[in-house]
Design an enzyme around this catalytic site. Structure first.
Site, short mmCIF file in Angstrom:
data_model
loop_
_atom_site.label_atom_id
_atom_site.label_comp_id
_atom_site.label_asym_id
_atom_site.label_seq_id
_atom_site.Cartn_x
_atom_site.Cartn_y
_atom_site.Cartn_z
N ASP A 1 41.87 52.08 42.19
CA ASP A 1 42.23 52.90 43.45
C ASP A 1 42.11 54.39 43.11
OD1 ASP A 1 43.44 50.56 44.62
OD2 ASP A 1 45.25 50.82 43.86
N GLU B 1 33.60 41.57 40.46
CA GLU B 1 33.29 41.49 42.17
C GLU B 1 32.18 41.51 42.35
OE1 GLU B 1 37.51 43.82 43.36
OE2 GLU B 1 35.54 45.37 42.76
#
Length: 309
Positions: free
Chosen positions: A264, A199
């Site tokens: 997460d 990312e």
């Protein structure tokens, strides 16, 4: 070694906002090829359903014993009701906005002989009306939280993310963002951004050395007015970039079964520790441990305070 503090964690109040989805797994056996097309025929024997996306972040926060509220969008359908049920059984206060115009986001994976044969995605961008209504609810909910987690999976639920960050900042809240895409300008003013290597590469380009990475990460952090940038680096552990410099924690070597959902768990653990008023570096060390435990479990999983004791 950092240990979770269940008593501190139980007082922490977190608001998770983002793309809520249902992860569906169909497990079966395959022993023949279809006569209609050159594809395997799967006899489905077991169905498993888990919370995905922002809902998995909320489940991870709740598993650590913190008070958890989730704000997200689902369709007026069976998958949306299933998400609500799963959130309830995970002790998450679910503030789901029902958008009758679009289906609930579902990722359906068909697995035979320990191999994923296909993944089918059901998703549509949310309607303007549902987004506007969700924003009104956000304004009310943000005041009750110690920390806000914005979990962006690029499905449209965080269309007004820049405005959400402004509002949370105005109320002096800590804001953690799990980013998506190549435009990070919309996350300006967040407290901590938690990209992984690929990312970050999308946003700052490649780096040839650790020095170049530090330079690029710090330049990005300053340009976005962030307190910290936490880079998750899989087998290389994590790096935390702040005004004070950079600090690293090594990955804790263990058998890796499944990395899905590890990000997460990391952002959830970091957020709970920060809500319990732990300093950033100590929070990162705990998040690193949680991430290393969860990759040893299959599918999107959670880590409890007891496991971090």
């Amino acid at each position: 070694m950092e240990k979770a503090n269940p008593e501190q964690f139980s007082k922490a109040r977190l608001l998770v906002v983002g793309d809520v989805m249902l992860d569906r797994y169909w497990f079966g056996d395959t022993s023949r090829i279809s006569p209609e097309a050159p594809v395997p025929v799967v006899q489905v024997g077991k169905i498993d359903e888990r919370l995905g996306g922002a809902a998995n972040v909320a489940r991870n926060v709740a598993a650590l014993g913190a008070q958890t509220t989730i704000l997200g969008l689902v369709g007026d359908d069976e998958a949306g009701k299933r998400i609500a049920e799963l959130l309830q059984s995970s002790d998450v206060d679910s503030q789901l906005e029902i958008d009758p115009k679009v289906p609930t986001t579902v990722k359906l994976r068909v697995i035979a002989r320990q191999q994923q044969l296909i993944r089918l995605d059901f998703e549509e961008a949310p309607s303007e009306a549902a987004l506007a209504h969700k924003l009104e609810r956000y304004e009310k909910l943000v005041g009750d939280a110690d920390v806000v987690i914005l979990s962006d999976y690029g499905k449209g639920a965080l269309g007004q993310v820049a405005f959400m960050i402004k509002q949370a900042r105005a109320q002096k809240k800590m804001i953690l963002v799990d980013p998506k895409g190549d435009d990070y300008a919309k996350y300006r003013g967040a407290t901590v951004l938690t990209p992984n290597r690929s990312e970050l590469r999308q946003v700052v380009g490649r780096w040839a050395s650790e020095e170049e990475l530090t330079q690029k990460a710090q330049a990005l952090r300053r340009s976005l007015d962030l307190e910290a940038l936490l880079l998750t680096r899989s087998e290389e552990g994590m790096s935390l970039y702040t005004e004070a410099g950079v600090s690293h924690v090594k990955a804790q070597a263990r058998e890796v079964f499944d990395v899905s959902g590890a990000g997460d768990t990391v952002i959830a653990t970091l957020a709970v520790a920060l809500a319990a008023q732990w300093p950033l570096e100590k929070s990162m060390a705990l998040a690193n441990r949680a991430g290393s435990i969860v990759v040893g479990k299959l599918g999107t999983a959670t880590v409890t305070s007891e496991e971090l004791q």
